[in-house]
Design an enzyme around this catalytic site. Structure first.
Site, mmCIF file in Angstrom:
data_model
loop_
_atom_site.group_PDB
_atom_site.id
_atom_site.type_symbol
_atom_site.label_atom_id
_atom_site.label_comp_id
_atom_site.label_asym_id
_atom_site.label_seq_id
_atom_site.Cartn_x
_atom_site.Cartn_y
_atom_site.Cartn_z
ATOM 1 N N PHE A 32 -46.686 5.817 21.629
ATOM 2 C CA PHE A 32 -45.893 4.925 21.335
ATOM 3 C C PHE A 32 -45.337 4.237 22.513
ATOM 4 C CE2 PHE A 32 -42.082 2.803 20.011
ATOM 5 C CZ PHE A 32 -42.658 2.204 18.663
ATOM 6 N N SER A 78 -16.855 -5.469 -4.514
ATOM 7 C CA SER A 78 -16.925 -4.047 -4.224
ATOM 8 C C SER A 78 -17.112 -3.558 -5.462
ATOM 9 C CB SER A 78 -15.287 -3.587 -4.083
ATOM 10 O OG SER A 78 -14.373 -4.138 -4.840
ATOM 11 N N GLU A 109 -28.737 4.811 -8.519
ATOM 12 C CA GLU A 109 -29.039 5.048 -7.165
ATOM 13 C C GLU A 109 -27.747 5.853 -6.407
ATOM 14 O OE1 GLU A 109 -29.270 0.943 -5.521
ATOM 15 O OE2 GLU A 109 -29.619 0.330 -7.325
ATOM 16 N N LYS A 111 -24.786 6.737 -3.746
ATOM 17 C CA LYS A 111 -24.137 5.938 -3.175
ATOM 18 C C LYS A 111 -23.919 6.584 -1.882
ATOM 19 C CE LYS A 111 -19.401 3.907 -3.617
ATOM 20 N NZ LYS A 111 -19.014 4.300 -2.188
ATOM 21 N N ASP A 113 -22.529 6.932 2.127
ATOM 22 C CA ASP A 113 -21.313 6.923 2.611
ATOM 23 C C ASP A 113 -21.504 6.292 4.101
ATOM 24 O OD1 ASP A 113 -18.678 6.797 2.458
ATOM 25 O OD2 ASP A 113 -18.431 9.150 3.045
ATOM 26 N N GLU A 168 -26.573 -0.043 3.396
ATOM 27 C CA GLU A 168 -25.645 0.970 4.178
ATOM 28 C C GLU A 168 -26.168 1.367 5.432
ATOM 29 O OE1 GLU A 168 -21.631 2.105 2.816
ATOM 30 O OE2 GLU A 168 -23.248 0.716 2.053
ATOM 31 N N TYR A 220 -30.213 -1.429 -0.798
ATOM 32 C CA TYR A 220 -30.055 -1.032 -2.142
ATOM 33 C C TYR A 220 -30.079 -2.773 -2.896
ATOM 34 C CZ TYR A 220 -25.084 -1.989 -0.815
ATOM 35 O OH TYR A 220 -24.094 -2.445 -0.033
ATOM 36 N N LYS A 307 -18.089 8.720 -9.000
ATOM 37 C CA LYS A 307 -17.627 9.266 -7.794
ATOM 38 C C LYS A 307 -17.744 10.833 -8.049
ATOM 39 C CE LYS A 307 -16.788 7.350 -4.724
ATOM 40 N NZ LYS A 307 -15.586 6.745 -3.880
ATOM 41 N N CYS A 399 17.877 3.722 -0.443
ATOM 42 C CA CYS A 399 16.976 3.059 0.262
ATOM 43 C C CYS A 399 16.832 3.898 1.745
ATOM 44 C CB CYS A 399 17.016 1.545 0.606
ATOM 45 S SG CYS A 399 15.768 1.114 1.676
ATOM 46 N N CYS A 402 17.679 0.730 4.401
ATOM 47 C CA CYS A 402 19.118 0.090 4.396
ATOM 48 C C CYS A 402 20.180 0.473 3.740
ATOM 49 C CB CYS A 402 18.852 -1.358 3.820
ATOM 50 S SG CYS A 402 18.421 -1.395 2.103
ATOM 51 N N CYS A 417 14.154 -0.763 -4.009
ATOM 52 C CA CYS A 417 15.288 -1.103 -3.419
ATOM 53 C C CYS A 417 15.684 -2.673 -3.495
ATOM 54 C CB CYS A 417 15.130 -0.909 -1.735
ATOM 55 S SG CYS A 417 16.298 -1.906 -0.971
ATOM 56 N N CYS A 423 16.573 -5.812 3.604
ATOM 57 C CA CYS A 423 16.141 -4.771 3.954
ATOM 58 C C CYS A 423 14.770 -4.949 5.001
ATOM 59 C CB CYS A 423 15.425 -3.881 2.729
ATOM 60 S SG CYS A 423 14.513 -2.415 2.988
#
Length: 664
Positions: A32, A78, A109, A111, A113, A168, A220, A307, A399, A402, A417, A423
């Site tokens: 190659f 998303s 499919e 997923k 990462d 991905e 995908y 998930k 808080c 503040c 707060c 603040c």
């Protein structure tokens, strides 16, 4: 000679595909490399035959100092997440309410990462690659993507003139471990995890450095016009035939039971894969059904991610600190003994609110169970072991910034707060929100600089930004002349940002990007919105009482009125600038339409635009307020049934066309 060069390119592309996509090398690496060197020599000798998609261009060498931001032609959404089979059953139930009880198949499919990418092909050639970014726009990383050998530079077979393919970018575990071993041997710090390393690789300035990394790309999804397939599974098979590396683990499931079988199998066997995966993506297979289901503001309704159960570790809770958000919401944070979890070192985790702390009975000094929710955000899920005499956690009453007395409204989980204008974290947070990309998109000004400006007394609210000058900000730490000029130019340019973005930028509680667009479109200008009553607001589709009350409280506040008036005087856009449309009419004024099905004359988007151009309103679902249902082929039976029950007039696209072309 041109033919010889062409033949060499075709052979090397084939060998690349065999090795990196099919995992079936037919020649040795030596052979190659020998052919590649021959091609390089011929291309150098005959530059008139140069081709940017030649296999020789994969070695990189292009230097990119600044990655250009480009708007996606087709938005990258998303996915909604699910964590149980009950979640998937609920998802299918929602789908059936729209489509009716039609026979549905699902494409399952894995997923992976990694880092999401959108690659554009024209006439079979790779012309552009853009990172996901915020889904609306991303960075042009074309030169770096071309170095990844599993991504075809030239397609084979019959393909559309132009399309985008999503995938991905991943770093195989074996390659990641080898990279880390090499770093350890020379005394360098190893990379934290494959995902972050893959993502960071795409932004390296020198593409020859990217070429040295064993990156891979798993495809995908395809989007574009006039695509030669009608389902997700067929699209994957077609993409594979064009030369793309499509994971062969994908499966066509006839029902949810088969989806569950796929999930159960890969929950056990995922650890044998060469790549990191954190779940399964389930998609409604039929594209007609996908079109009918459409999208929410953030996600497709026709797809969901399941998930896998998160990795879990134990560590010690050293202390609890409290953060103040831009709305005044208090978030308790667990400070942990650093521990390795799902490829990263975890030092902190959210404790959410006082109720969660009480429910888990979390105490400083406990040995706690920690996992990553959705493999991303660390969270404490329980106490593993408790020593003697550890004191119960008492939630703060003032808080931390503040010292104002905290409040907690009835029905709300968080403490707040109330010192909205005094603040510091709230003030800084609101200004940081104001300058953000989806709001005023002020170039040259980042979150750290906002903090610097506030701490130096140069801004106390976002209207003060427009009084800044180069001379005022030059004395700040790490501020050069050019940086100062860029910041001031970016602030001045923000005066051109449209009203809907400005409304989102103001930071009205509960008014997100989608709600801001809806309110801006309905009221046209800020004065009309400021005068709206609670009833007026609630009558707008998808505006509930909580949002309406928040809007009223915002515009009733005297300080907000002063800031808005200052912004107006500085030239910020507080009304929608109507673009002149010579074809616009008011023929459909007061009428609400719902569009459903597949059409021949119009696209769905064209139909919706035509409705709005003629004064009508487009509804997302059928209700008693709907006047017409514009029905195409393969329309969901549930919508048809509901329209019939409510006596809503059903028209074809031809009847709609006649309606808008009739004389007034």
């Amino acid at each position: 000679m041109q033919q010889t060069i062409k033949s060499l390119r075709e052979e090397l592309n084939l060998q690349n595909h065999n090795y990196y996509v099919l995992d079936d090398a037919t020649i040795s690496d030596f052979e190659f490399d020998k052919k590649l060197k021959e091609l390089q020599d011929l291309e150098a000798k005959y530059p008139e035959f140069f081709d940017e998609n030649s296999p020789t261009q994969r070695v990189g060498g292009t230097i990119t100092k600044n990655f250009q931001t480009i708007v996606h032609e087709n938005r990258m959404y998303s996915l909604d997440n699910s964590y149980s089979k009950d979640d998937l059953i609920d998802w299918e139930t929602k789908i059936q309410k729209v489509l009716g009880n039609v026979a549905m198949q699902y494409t399952c499919e894995l997923k992976y990462d990694g880092a999401s990418i959108s690659i554009t092909y024209e006439n079979g050639k790779l012309v552009k690659a853009i990172t996901r970014g915020d889904g609306f726009q991303g960075d042009d990383v074309t030169n770096n993507i071309k170095t990844i050998k599993s991504i075809p530079l030239q397609l084979k077979g019959n393909f559309p003139h132009k399309f985008d393919i999503r995938g991905e970018i991943v770093l195989p575990i074996e390659g990641f471990e080898k990279m880390n071993q090499e770093l350890i041997e020379i005394g360098e710090t190893p990379y934290s995890n494959p995902r972050n390393t893959a993502s960071g690789s795409l932004k390296l300035q020198d593409s020859s450095e990217v070429a040295k990394r064993p990156l891979d790309c798993l495809l995908y999804f395809i989007t574009g016009n006039n695509l030669p397939f009608s389902s997700q599974y067929d699209a994957l098979e077609t993409a594979r035939n064009w030369g793309f590396k499509v994971p062969n683990q994908s499966k066509l499931a006839k029902n949810l039971d088969e989806v569950f079988e796929f999930i159960n199998y890969w929950d056990i066997h995922r650890h044998n894969l060469p790549y990191e995966t954190d779940g399964v993506v389930i998609k409604v297979n039929d594209f007609n059904h996908q079109n009918e289901l459409g999208y929410t503001a953030k996600s497709p309704r026709w797809a969901i991610a399941f998930k896998f159960k998160s990795e879990q570790v134990t560590t010690t809770l050293n202390s609890i600190s409290y953060q103040v958000g831009r709305t005044g919401s208090i978030t308790p944070v667990a400070n942990l003994q650093p521990v390795q979890l799902a490829g990263t070192i975890v030092k902190r985790a959210s404790l959410h609110n006082a109720d969660q702390i009480e429910k888990l009975d979390i105490r400083v000094g406990d040995l706690v169970f920690v996992e990553k929710g959705g493999e991303i955000i660390p969270k404490i899920i329980g106490v593993a072991e408790r020593g003697n005499q550890l004191q119960p956690t008492r939630y703060i009453t003032k808080c931390p910034e503040c010292q104002s007395e905290l409040i907690r409204k009835e029905g709300e989980a968080n403490h707040f707060c109330p010192n909205f204008y005094g603040c510091p974290p709230q003030i800084i947070g609101r200004i940081q929100h104001y300058i953000s990309r989806k709001a005023m998109d002020i170039e040259g000004l980042g979150g750290e600089t906002v903090t610097l400006l506030f701490n130096n007394g140069l801004v106390k609210d976002y209207s003060d930004l427009y009084e800044l000058t180069v001379e005022k900000i030059i004395p700040l730490d790490r501020m050069a002349q050019k940086s100062a000029e860029n910041m001031i130019n970016g602030i001045q340019k923000s005066k051109e940002i449209p009203f809907e973005n400005v409304l989102f930028a103001l930071g009205v509680r509960y008014v997100g990007e989608t709600v801001a667009k809806k309110l801006a479109k309905h009221y046209k200008n800020i004065d009309a919105l400021a005068k709206a009553t609670l009833l007026d607001l609630i009558l707008i589709d998808e505006i509930g009482e909580r949002i309406a009350q928040s809007v009223i409280e915002f515009f009733d506040n005297q300080q907000n009125k002063i800031i808005i008036e200052r912004l107006r005087n500085f030239g910020v856009q507080f009304e929608i600038i109507e673009k002149y449309n010579p074809n616009a009419t008011n023929k459909l004024s007061g009428k609400t339409f719902v569009v459903s099905g597949i059409f021949q004359v119009f696209s769905r988007d064209d139909l919706k635009k035509a409705i709005e151009d003629n004064g009508g309103k487009v509804g997302s679902s059928i209700s008693a307020k709907t006047d017409y249902l514009v029905a195409g082929e393969n329309m969901g039976p549930a919508k048809l049934e509901k329209a019939t029950q409510l006596g809503i007039k059903i028209i074809s696209e031809l009847e709609f066309n006649q309606m808008i072309n009739e004389s007034l």
